[in-house]
Design an enzyme around this catalytic site. Structure first.
Site, PDB file in Angstrom:
ATOM      1  N   CYS A   1       0.826  -1.203   0.000  1.00  0.00           N
ATOM      2  CA  CYS A   1       0.000   0.000   0.000  1.00  0.00           C
ATOM      3  C   CYS A   1       0.866   1.262   0.000  1.00  0.00           C
ATOM      4  O   CYS A   1       1.416   1.587  -1.027  1.00  0.00           O
ATOM      5  CB  CYS A   1      -1.004  -0.044   1.141  1.00  0.00           C
ATOM      6  SG  CYS A   1      -2.490   0.885   0.727  1.00  0.00           S
TER       7      CYS A   1
ATOM      8  N   HIS B   1      -3.594  -5.220   0.012  1.00  0.00           N
ATOM      9  CA  HIS B   1      -3.054  -5.801   1.243  1.00  0.00           C
ATOM     10  C   HIS B   1      -3.188  -7.323   1.189  1.00  0.00           C
ATOM     11  O   HIS B   1      -4.207  -7.863   1.633  1.00  0.00           O
ATOM     12  CB  HIS B   1      -3.853  -5.297   2.448  1.00  0.00           C
ATOM     13  CG  HIS B   1      -3.706  -3.836   2.715  1.00  0.00           C
ATOM     14  ND1 HIS B   1      -2.904  -3.352   3.717  1.00  0.00           N
ATOM     15  CD2 HIS B   1      -4.254  -2.749   2.117  1.00  0.00           C
ATOM     16  CE1 HIS B   1      -2.968  -2.019   3.730  1.00  0.00           C
ATOM     17  NE2 HIS B   1      -3.783  -1.635   2.771  1.00  0.00           N
TER      18      HIS B   1
ATOM     19  N   GLU C   1      -1.857  -9.420   2.994  1.00  0.00           N
ATOM     20  CA  GLU C   1      -1.817 -10.029   4.342  1.00  0.00           C
ATOM     21  C   GLU C   1      -3.208 -10.407   4.863  1.00  0.00           C
ATOM     22  O   GLU C   1      -3.338 -11.315   5.684  1.00  0.00           O
ATOM     23  CB  GLU C   1      -1.118  -9.098   5.344  1.00  0.00           C
ATOM     24  CG  GLU C   1      -1.807  -7.779   5.664  1.00  0.00           C
ATOM     25  CD  GLU C   1      -1.500  -6.660   4.682  1.00  0.00           C
ATOM     26  OE1 GLU C   1      -0.914  -6.932   3.613  1.00  0.00           O
ATOM     27  OE2 GLU C   1      -1.832  -5.500   4.978  1.00  0.00           O
TER      28      GLU C   1
END
Ligand code: GLN
Length: 540
Positions: free
Chosen positions: A382, A507, A509
């Site tokens: 990001c 993202h 994750e």
């Protein structure tokens, strides 16, 4: 009949309710049951999106673009679920609905009150998730600590649910801290006793008490907890410190918690099967290698600010038998003393996470430059993606003063700029580009090799983007944009001349799971390990 399990917390917050809730879910899943999980946050914010990660920890993003409490991340990782924004209930949402309904005339003639109108709204929300999720068990974790003023309507709602759903279909689990006195080594149960009393005062008698303690509680403490909590000794469990929190389902199940719950709420179940989960834990507990990652961020003093990123790195490492050691480097320290940047040489990989505002940005850019020039594996996420573009524009394309307009609104080269649809927005809440979006990955790129797919869905949370006006120039400099959103937004960049230089606007994750790591994180850890071991590539 759907079963409802409610988890409350006592003594202090951050006592590990989220992990206990996730662990209960795991125990039930291991027995073949379908579960979902809800987090109640009694604060007045409508969602977590407007809160500072430095105070409250990371904002977790769901597929549907919810900006939620980070506990949803634990539920998703432990239970391999994709939850929705409705799985995070806040006071703000509840009151917003009740007040909107009142204004529409939905309560005409009535005086609108916390009981029954607010509590009805809370119960409706819990039940509607239960129905939609089509599960055997709904876990509801009540944030904060018993006794907090703002938690009262929620506790009242879950108290009423026992009356309406029946004793056999509801279960109250209370998690509270048992401190150990340094001087004597004694386990003190008094704070826990008080928190149980507080819960009873509200009308909830816990069925299970989980003592959160550094060590396994001794029999003396366990007996006291049972006696003062008015529950059988076999309903007292201990969540003690373990090497990895992914072990918590086991340690609780070993104490008999899974079977106790199933018997108590009459759940048909099979013998627990933890095979896959055990493989993951073994990989974490018995690593063959170690990799050192520098995380250059600005929220470095609160570990929870980067929790999903840390877990994604760990998931990546577990697949490679590698323990990932993360050092949090304060980006501003790289600005104050540029010689600190050279110290990054000792790391196997450099990671630049998300972020907002201008603080620490130049330090992050210095770290990215160092990674690029020294062929150190780099992953940016990001803001990390946006700053990789800024660094490249300045130092490779020669665009002096290039910047993101978030940092410098008057930059001569706005290589990262506010997305056009953001310009007219007046409200800050839930207005970023949020949630999962379809992304097209270019064949022949490293991104494609890692994802092994032409089409991916990843989650977002941003207002700025790489300025399309500069893309050709960046490409001429050698930067490759290897994935593009369906809406044309640039999503992944890579540098083929480098050993591993990648960044994503999304993202990854948030979709990383044990044994199914986010491909970019996995690739990054693999590259860091290869560099460390001096091999071209590590199998895996
Ligand atoms: N501040 C940047 C933006 O809004 C990056 C956001 C992020 O890192 N999540 O676009």
């Amino acid at each position: 009949m759907i079963k409802f399990i409610f988890v409350t917390g006592g003594v202090l917050s951050s006592v590990g309710k989220g992990v206990v809730t996730s662990s209960i879910g795991k125990m039930l899943q291991a027995r073949g049951l379908k579960v979902t999980a809800i987090k109640i946050d009694p604060y007045v914010n409508v969602d977590a999106g407007t809160m500072n990660p430095y105070v409250h920890g990371e904002v977790y993003v769901t597929d549907d673009g919810g900006e939620t409490d980070l506990d949803l991340g634990w539920y998703e990782r432990f239970l391999d679920l994709n939850l929705t924004k409705e799985n995070n209930i806040t006071t703000g949402q509840v009151y917003q609905s009740v007040i909107e309904r009142e204004r529409r005339g939905g309560f005409l003639g009535k005086c609108v009150q916390i009981v029954p109108h607010v509590t009805e709204e809370i119960k409706n929300r819990i039940r509607s998730i239960a129905k939609r999720a089509n599960v055997d068990v709904v876990l509801t974790e009540c944030g904060g600590t018993v006794g907090d003023i703002e938690g009262l309507p929620f506790l009242e709602a879950i108290r009423q649910m026992r009356l309406e759903e029946g004793v056999e279909n509801t279960l109250y689990v209370h998690v509270a801290l048992v401190p150990i006195l340094d001087a004597t080594g004694e386990m003190k149960t008094k704070p826990l006793q008080h928190s149980v009393n507080e819960l009873r005062r509200i009308g909830i008698q816990p069925d299970i008490i989980v003592a959160r303690c550094r060590k396994m509680i001794d029999m003396d403490a366990l007996r006291k907890i049972a006696l003062f909590g008015t529950i059988p000794e076999k309903a007292v469990f201990c969540s003690y410190d373990v090497s990895t929190i992914y072990q918590v389902p086991f340690i609780l199940d070993e104490q008999g918690m899974g079977d106790f719950i199933c018997n108590r709420i009459k759940l048909q179940h099979r013998e627990p099967d933890y095979k896959k989960w055990k493989e993951f834990i073994n990989a974490i507990l018995n690593p063959e290698y170690e990799v050192n990652i520098a995380l250059v961020g600005k929220y470095t003093k609160l570990a929870d600010s980067y929790v999903s990123m840390r877990e994604a790195l760990l998931h990546g490492g577990a697949m490679l038998q590698a323990k990932v050691l993360i050092s949090h480097i304060d980006a501003e320290s790289l600005e104050e003393d540029p010689s600190n940047v050279d110290k990054l040489q000792s790391f196997d990989g450099i990671f630049v996470p998300y972020g907002f505002g201008s603080r620490g940005v130049e330090g992050k850019i210095a770290a990215i430059k160092f990674a690029r020039e020294n062929d150190i594996p780099f992953l940016g996420v990001c803001l990390g993606f946006q700053l990789a573009v800024v660094e490249f524009a300045r130092n490779v394309c020669g665009l002096r003063g290039a910047n993101s307009t978030e940092v410098d609104p008057n930059t001569p080269h706005p290589v990262v700029d506010l997305m056009p649809e953001q310009r007219a927005l007046e409200q800050k809440g839930a207005t970023m580009r949020l949630g999962a979006r379809k992304i097209l990955v270019r064949p022949g790129t490293l991104a494609h090799e890692l994802y092994k797919a032409d089409e991916i869905y990843e989650r977002h949370r941003h207002r700025f983007e790489v300025n399309p006006r500069y893309v050709e120039e960046l490409k001429r400099g050698g930067l490759v944009f290897s994935a593009v959103g369906e809406d044309g937004r640039l999503e992944i960049l890579e540098l083929p001349s480098h050993r591993f230089f990648m960044a994503s606007q999304f993202h990854g994750e948030f979709k990383s799971r044990p044994m199914r790591p986010s491909p970019l994180y996995y690739g990054f850890v693999r590259a860091a390990l290869s560099r460390k071991l001096g091999t071209v590539a590590v199998a895996g």
